[in-house]
Design a protein around this motif. Structure first.
Motif, PDB file in Angstrom:
ATOM      1  N   ARG A 178     -19.450 -44.941  -7.274  1.00  0.00           N
ATOM      2  CA  ARG A 178     -19.371 -44.060  -6.107  1.00  0.00           C
ATOM      3  C   ARG A 178     -20.754 -43.769  -5.529  1.00  0.00           C
ATOM      4  N   TYR A 179     -21.802 -44.322  -6.126  1.00  0.00           N
ATOM      5  CA  TYR A 179     -23.145 -44.017  -5.629  1.00  0.00           C
ATOM      6  C   TYR A 179     -23.307 -44.590  -4.225  1.00  0.00           C
ATOM      7  N   MET A 196     -21.442 -43.800  -1.729  1.00  0.00           N
ATOM      8  CA  MET A 196     -20.155 -43.683  -1.047  1.00  0.00           C
ATOM      9  C   MET A 196     -20.018 -42.193  -0.730  1.00  0.00           C
ATOM     10  N   ILE A 197     -20.021 -41.853   0.544  1.00  0.00           N
ATOM     11  CA  ILE A 197     -20.090 -40.431   0.899  1.00  0.00           C
ATOM     12  C   ILE A 197     -18.865 -39.701   0.354  1.00  0.00           C
ATOM     13  N   ALA A 198     -19.123 -38.673  -0.438  1.00  0.00           N
ATOM     14  CA  ALA A 198     -18.058 -38.046  -1.220  1.00  0.00           C
ATOM     15  C   ALA A 198     -17.121 -37.215  -0.353  1.00  0.00           C
ATOM     16  N   SER A 208     -14.705 -35.912  -5.195  1.00  0.00           N
ATOM     17  CA  SER A 208     -15.380 -36.739  -6.196  1.00  0.00           C
ATOM     18  C   SER A 208     -14.491 -37.226  -7.332  1.00  0.00           C
ATOM     19  N   ASP A 214     -24.103 -43.534 -11.360  1.00  0.00           N
ATOM     20  CA  ASP A 214     -22.866 -42.758 -11.207  1.00  0.00           C
ATOM     21  C   ASP A 214     -22.384 -42.365 -12.600  1.00  0.00           C
ATOM     22  N   THR A 266     -19.820 -40.911 -13.546  1.00  0.00           N
ATOM     23  CA  THR A 266     -18.387 -41.080 -13.798  1.00  0.00           C
ATOM     24  C   THR A 266     -18.006 -42.563 -13.832  1.00  0.00           C
ATOM     25  N   ALA A 325     -10.859 -28.451  -2.471  1.00  0.00           N
ATOM     26  CA  ALA A 325     -11.828 -27.665  -3.255  1.00  0.00           C
ATOM     27  C   ALA A 325     -13.119 -28.476  -3.419  1.00  0.00           C
ATOM     28  N   GLU A 326     -12.967 -29.712  -3.873  1.00  0.00           N
ATOM     29  CA  GLU A 326     -14.148 -30.554  -4.074  1.00  0.00           C
ATOM     30  C   GLU A 326     -14.832 -30.851  -2.735  1.00  0.00           C
ATOM     31  N   SER A 333     -17.145 -28.143  -1.267  1.00  0.00           N
ATOM     32  CA  SER A 333     -18.464 -28.119  -1.893  1.00  0.00           C
ATOM     33  C   SER A 333     -19.266 -29.378  -1.526  1.00  0.00           C
ATOM     34  N   ASN A 334     -18.612 -30.535  -1.567  1.00  0.00           N
ATOM     35  CA  ASN A 334     -19.307 -31.793  -1.227  1.00  0.00           C
ATOM     36  C   ASN A 334     -19.870 -31.773   0.188  1.00  0.00           C
TER      37      ASN A 334
END
Lengths: 486, 487
Positions: free
Chosen positions: A198-199, A201-203, A206, A235, A237, A313-314, A317-318
Motif C-alpha cells: 500500500r506504500y 497508494m493514497i489511503a 487502511s 508497508d 501490513t 473511521a479510518e 483520520s487518513n
C-alpha cells in the motif's frame, strides 16, 4: 492489437512485430480520440509515456526484458508516480505532482518495464461505487454511455473496456475493483490483504484497501499481479511471503473442486437477470466437473453496517493530512488558522468525502467509540469467522459480484444508502481480507455485462485465477467488446 | 490548617536513535529547516509508517531498568487533532496498551534533617512521535513550519501522583534524567528539548480526597520545574483559602514573570478520537529480544551505589555523587584500579574526583568524559600520594601539570620537576634551624603563647623546602625544637 491478450502483446514485442513505442502510440491515439467521451483518464502525458516506451524498447533490444516489458497499462490515479500529477480525483490534489513512486509503480513500471499510458479517473479518494464523485467528472460506461462504469476504479475499468489500455491497476476497499470489472464486462482481481504493498497508494481505509488488477482475462490479471505483488518493508501490513507466480496453476487439473454457494448470495435483493447468469455459470462449472455445496455466512448482513463504520473511521483520520498546510488545495482567503482549515477542506473535498469524514469523526468520538467502532470490529471478526467455517467445506465461494448491472448516471446519487447496497456482495470479502475476483458471465436484456464473483481462502489467488481461467477457456463472455469505437 | 501538595510528572524523553521512529530520516538537532523530513515525515499522500526497532529497544531498556512490566503486545494508536506542525493531522502514540506498565524510581530529596529517601511509582511509559515546530518569528507576516523534529521518537514516562513537594518533583526529574542517560537512551540535553516535563499539580487539606489538578506544560529545566510548581502551589492555596475553586486547566509557565498562565481550560479539551493505527501491526516483543536487552543493560545506578559503599567503604554521600552519571562511575573505578584497589585509595580517588577534578571540569565547562586528566593518570597520582612520594599539596601541582599535559603521568612529572617529597630528617632539621634563626620575632610570639606564630613558622619551613618537605615531619621537628629549647 487493441484487444490482444498480454501474452500476444509480449510475443509481438519479442518478435519485433511491433515496438513498445508503436504500441504506446496506438493506445495514446485511441485515448486522444475517445477519452473526451468516456472520461476514463484524468491525466495523460504523451511525452512521459513515449519516454518510458523508448526505454522499454531499449530493454527489449538489449535482451534484459521481463515478460511485461513494453506492455502499456493505465494506473488508477490513487497511486503516486514520481513526476505525474496524482489527484485521487479530488480538487484537494488537483495540482499535486507526486515526488515519489508508489511501490506498485516501482514494481510494474521501473522493474517490470510496463509503460504507463496515464492516470485513470476514479471516485474521489476511492469513495463511491459509480465514479460519479470524481472532481474531474463522471466516467461513462463504454457499454452504454448513459450508464456508470461502477466504482471506485471506474476509470480503469472503462479504459480497459473501451480498448484504451490492455490492462489497468485498481484498488479495492469494498468492491472497487470487482464491481466496476463486473459492470464493464472485465476480469478484476483483489488479492489477499497484505499481498500488494500500500506504500504510495493514497489511503482511504487502511485496513481494507488493497491494490489489484483489472484486465480482460484471468490470465492477464495473473501476469500483472505476479509483477505487482510482494513483500515491501515500507508497508508494515505487507506480508512477508516468498514471491509467487500467480499463473502457475492455470493448466493444473480442475477435477475435485468444491464450490461453496453462500445462501446469503442467492437470496432476495439480487436482480433476476444477474441471478440467471450466475446460475448458468454455476451449471457450466458443474459441467466441467465441479461439485457444489451450500454454505452460510450468517453474519454477512452485518457487513455493510460494519463497513460503513470502519471505513469512514479510518478515512476521517487518513484524510486529516489534507489540511492545506504543506501541499494540495488551500482556500484563497481566510482570516485565521481555523478558517484556513475549514475553508480549504470545505472547498477541496466533494460531498461524498465530507459525508464519510463526518460519519468517521462521529463514530470515533468520545462516548460513541465503543458502540460503533468497537462493535463494528466485533462484527468484522464474526464475518471473518463465517468465511473460515465456510472454507472448511469448500475450495472457493461463488456468487454474483453486484446485485445489478450498470445503473444510469445519476440514478443512485440522491440516495447514499442505495448506492452503498450495490457493494453488498463484495464488502464482506474486504472485512475478512480474502482474495476475490469478478469475471464476466453473461449479459442482461439491455446488453449490459454481468459479473460472477469467486472468493478464495487466504493466499489462494493463484487458484482462484485458475478457476476463472477454466471458465474463460469454456466460455466467450470475456471476449466481447462494447461497440463504442469511433 | 495544613495543605498537602500532590504532584505527578509526565516526562517526554527524546530517544537517542539515529533515525526517526517511523521513517529513515535523521534525528540530528539543528539542521536547516525541513532538510531532515522524509516523505513520511511530511505526511505526503500515500506514505506509511514503519517502526524503528531501535526506539522499541530504548523503551525496553527503560522498562527493565525501572522494574516495569513489558507488555507482550502493545498497540500504536492515532491521536487526532489539527495543528500546522502535526503533518498527518494525528500523532502516532500508544494509548490503551503501552509498552511499559508500572515500575518505580527511587529518589533522595531534601537537605539536612529534611533529607529522605522515597520511591516514586510509575504508571506507564509509552512510545510516540514528536511533532514539528511552528516558527512564529515573522516570516513575511506568516508562520513557518519546520518538520525536522516531526517523527522524532519519544518515550513518555508517566509517574503516579506520589510527589509531595517541588523538591521531590525535582529530585524525581533529576533521578529520571540521570537514569535515561545512564542506560544510553537519551542525551539528556534539556536546552534542545531532549528531556521535558509536564507537571500535574493539585493541593488538598491533609486527609481529604485529591484536589483538582492543573497541568503545567513543557518545563525544560529543573529550575523552571521547581519555580513553576512553587508558583502553582502558592496560587492554588491562595484561591482555596479565599473560598474559591480550582478550575482544571492546562497552563504554561513564563520564566520571565515566574507565573503560570492558562493555555486551555477543561471545556476546550480536545476529543482526540483515539483508535488503533491500522497502518501498524500490534507490537509484540519476543522473549529472546527482551532477554538479550536485559543482558546488555549496564549495572544500574542504585546497584552501583550500594556496591561502592559495600566494596570500597565509601560514604553514602560519595557513593551517590560518583553514581550521578555512568561516566563518573566508570572514571572512578578506572582511577581506583590504576591506584591500587583498597579503601584508602578509594576514598582518595573519590575526593580527587568530587573536589579537584569536578571544580576544574566545571571551570572549563567540560564533561568528565572529556577530562584531559585520564582516570589512569589520576590513579597514578593518588598512588604517589598514598606511598608518600609526594604530599597532598604537591599532588595538586602534579594534577595541574597533568591537566596541562606537561607529562605522561604523575611519575614523569614528579621526576621532571623534582617534586619528590623530602623525608630526610637531617635535611628538614637544617631547614628548621635556618627558619628559626631568621624569624626570631615569630619564635618570641609563639613563646608568648601565640599559636598562630607556629603556623607561620611551618609555612616558612615549607617555603624553604619549596613545598616538598613532608608536612608531618616539619610539624613534628619544629614542635620538638620550640618546646625542647636550644639544642
Amino acid at each position: 492489437m487493441i484487444y490482444a491478450s498480454l501474452s500476444t502483446l509480449r510475443a509481438a514485442l519479442a518478435a519485433k512485430k511491433i515496438s513498445s513505442v508503436e504500441l504506446a502510440r496506438l493506445f495514446l491515439d485511441r485515448i486522444a480520440r475517445m477519452n473526451a467521451r468516456i472520461n476514463a483518464f484524468i491525466t495523460v502525458d504523451e511525452e512521459k509515456t513515449l519516454a518510458a516506451a523508448t526505454e522499454a524498447d531499449a530493454r527489449l533490444a538489449a535482451g534484459n526484458a521481463s515478460p511485461l516489458t513494453g506492455i502499456p497499462l493505465a494506473q488508477k490515479d490513487i497511486f503516486c508516480a514520481q513526476g505525474w500529477r496524482t489527484t485521487c480525483a479530488s480538487r484537494m490534489l488537483e495540482n499535486f505532482i507526486a515526488p515519489y513512486d508508489a511501490t506498485v509503480v516501482t514494481k510494474l513500471e521501473r522493474e517490470a518495464g510496463m509503460v504507463s499510458l496515464g492516470k485513470t479517473n476514479m471516485d474521489e479518494f476511492a469513495m463511491g461505487s459509480s465514479n460519479e464523485t470524481s472532481y474531474f467528472g463522471a466516467v461513462k460506461n463504454p457499454w452504454d454511455e448513459a450508464r456508470v462504469p461502477g466504482g471506485s476504479s471506474g476509470g480503469s475499468a472503462a479504459a480497459v473496456a473501451a480498448g484504451l489500455t490492455p490492462v489497468a491497476t485498481g484498488t479495492d476497499t469494498g468492491g472497487s475493483i470487482r464491481q466496476p470489472a463486473a459492470l464493464c464486462g472485465l476480469t478484476g482481481v483483489k488479492p489477499t490483504y497484505g499481498i500488494v504493498s500500500r506504500y504510495g497508494m493514497i489511503a482511504f481505509a487502511s485496513s481494507l484497501d488493497q491494490g489489484g488488477v483489472i484486465g480482460r482475462t484471468a490470465e492477464d490479471c495473473a501476469l500483472v499481479l505476479s509483477a505487482m505483488a510482494g513483500f515491501d518493508e515500507k508497508d508494515s501490513t505487507s506480508l512477508e511471503r516468498p514471491a509467487e507466480d500467480y499463473s502457475r496453476l492455470m493448466d493444473a487439473p480442475f477435477a475435485g473442486l468444491t464450490i461453496g454457494l453462500p445462501k446469503e448470495f442467492f437470496s432476495e435483493g439480487c436482480d433476476a437477470e444477474v441471478m440467471t447468469a450466475v446460475q448458468a455459470a454455476l451449471a457450466e462449472y458443474q459441467k466441467l466437473g465441479a461439485k457444489t455445496v451450500e454454505v452460510t455466512l450468517p453474519n454477512m448482513r452485518l457487513s455493510v453496517p460494519a463497513y460503513y463504520v470502519i471505513a469512514p473511521a479510518e478515512a476521517s483520520s487518513n484524510l486529516s493530512r489534507f489540511d492545506g498546510v504543506r501541499y494540495g488545495y488551500r482556500a484563497p482567503e481566510y482570516a485565521n488558522l481555523t478558517e484556513m482549515y475549514e475553508k480549504s477542506r470545505a472547498q477541496g473535498f466533494g460531498a461524498e468525502v465530507k459525508r464519510r469524514i463526518l460519519i468517521g469523526t462521529y463514530v470515533l468520538s468520545h462516548g460513541y467509540y465503543d458502540a460503533y467502532y468497537l462493535q463494528a470490529q466485533r462484527a468484522r471478526r464474526l464475518i471473518a469467522n463465517d468465511f473460515a467455517e465456510a472454507f472448511k467445506r469448500c475450495d472457493v465461494l461463488l456468487g454474483p459480484t453486484s446485485p445489478g448491472t450498470a445503473f444510469a448516471l445519476g440514478e443512485k446519487r440522491a440516495d447514499p444508502v442505495e448506492m452503498y447496497l450495490s457493494d453488498i456482495y463484495t464488502i464482506a470479502v474486504n472485512l475478512a481480507g480474502l482474495p476475490a475476483l469478478s469475471l464476466p458471465c453473461g449479459f442482461d436484456a439491455k446488453g449490459l455485462p454481468i459479473g460472477l464473483q469467486l472468493i478464495g481462502n487466504y493466499f489462494d489467488e493463484a487458484r482462484v485465477l485458475a478457476i476463472a481461467h477454466v471458465f474463460q477457456r469454456a466460455t466467450d463472455w470475456h471476449t466481447r467488446h462494447p461497440a463504442c469505437n469511433l | 490548617m495544613t495543605w498537602e501538595v500532590v504532584i505527578g510528572l509526565e516526562t517526554h524523553v527524546q530517544l537517542a536513535t539515529c533515525s526517526k521512529i517511523f521513517s529513515g530520516a535523521s534525528t540530528r538537532f539543528g539542521a536547516l529547516a525541513n532538510t531532515q523530513a522524509s516523505p513520511v515525515d511530511l505526511a505526503l499522500p500515500g506514505v506509511l509508517p514503519t517502526l524503528n526497532r531501535g526506539a522499541v529497544e530504548c523503551a525496553l531498556r527503560f522498562g527493565l531498568s525501572v522494574g516495569g512490566k513489558i507488555a507482550e503486545k502493545s498497540v500504536f494508536a492515532r491521536k487526532n487533532y489539527f495543528y500546522p506542525d502535526l503533518p498527518k493531522g494525528y500523532q502516532i502514540s500508544q494509548f490503551d496498551l503501552p509498552i511499559v506498565e508500572g515500575g518505580h524510581i527511587d529518589i533522595v530529596a531534601g537537605q539536612g534533617e529534611e533529607c529522605h529517601e522515597k520511591r516514586v511509582r510509575l504508571t506507564r511509559a509509552h512510545l510516540e512521535e514528536d511533532a514539528g515546530k511552528s516558527l512564529h518569528e515573522d516570516i513575511h507576516g506568516k508562520t513557518g513550519i519546520d518538520l525536522n523534529r516531526a517523527g522524532t521518537p519519544l518515550l513518555e514516562i508517566v509517574s503516579e501522583p506520589d510527589m509531595r513537594s517541588a523538591e521531590e518533583a525535582v529530585a524525581y526529574a533529576k533521578a529520571l534524567h540521570a537514569l535515561v542517560r545512564w542506560i544510553g537512551i537519551c542525551d539528556g540535553n534539556m536546552q534542545e528539548g531532549s528531556f521535558r516535563c509536564d507537571a500535574n499539580v493539585s493541593v488538598r487539606r491533609t486527609g481529604e480526597p485529591l484536589g483538582t489538578r492543573r497541568e503545567i506544560k513543557n518545563l525544560n529545566s529543573f529550575r523552571y520545574l521547581k519555580e513553576a510548581i512553587e508558583y502553582e502551589v502558592k496560587r492554588q492555596i491562595e484561591i482555596l483559602e479565599d473560598g474559591g475553586v480550582i478550575q482544571q486547566a492546562t497552563v504554561l509557565f513564563d520564566p520571565a514573570t515566574g507565573e503560570t498562565r492558562t493555555m486551555r481550560s477543561k471545556e476546550d479539551a480536545h476529543d482526540y478520537r483515539y483508535f488503533p493505527d491500522p497502518d501498524l501491526l500490534p507490537l509484540a516483543v519476543a522473549r529472546d529480544w527482551l532477554e538479550q536487552t536485559r543482558m546488555a543493560l549496564p549495572e544500574l545506578p542504585e546497584a552501583k551505589r550500594q556496591r561502592f559503599i559495600r566494596d570500597y567503604g565509601l560514604s553514602a554521600y560519595a557513593a551517590a555523587m560518583l553514581t550521578v552519571t555512568l561516566e563518573t562511575a566508570d572514571y572512578f573505578e578506572a582511577a581506583l584500579a590504576a591506584a591500587g584497589n583498597n579503601n584508602a585509595n578509594a576514598k582518595s580517588c573519590a575526593n580527587w574526583i568530587m573536589v579537584d577534578l569536578a571544580a576544574r571540569l566545571n571551570r572549563e565547562g567540560l564533561e568528565i568524559a572529556q577530562s584531559p586528566v585520564s582516570a589512569a593518570q589520576l590513579g597514578g597520582l593518588v598512588c604517589r600520594i598514598a606511598d608518600a612520594t609526594i604530599s597532598n599539596a604537591i599532588g595538586k601541582k602534579v594534577f595541574e601539570a597533568l591537566w596541562l599535559g606537561d607529562g605522561e603521568n604523575a611519575d614523569a612529572i614528579i621526576a621532571a620537576k623534582g617534586l619528590r617529597q623530602i623525608t630526610d630528617t637531617g635535611v628538614i632539621e637544617k631547614l628548621v634551624e635556618e627558619v628559626l634563626s631568621a624569624n626570631a620575632a615569630n619564635v618570641a610570639e609563639y613563646k608568648a603563647g601565640k599559636e598562630k606564630a607556629f603556623h607561620a613558622l611551618v609555612g616558612q619551613v615549607m617555603k624553604a623546602a619549596k613545598g616538598k618537605a613532608n608536612p608531618q615531619q616539619v610539624h613534628q621537628l619544629l614542635k620538638q625544637r620550640l618546646e625542647g629549647g636550644e639544642k
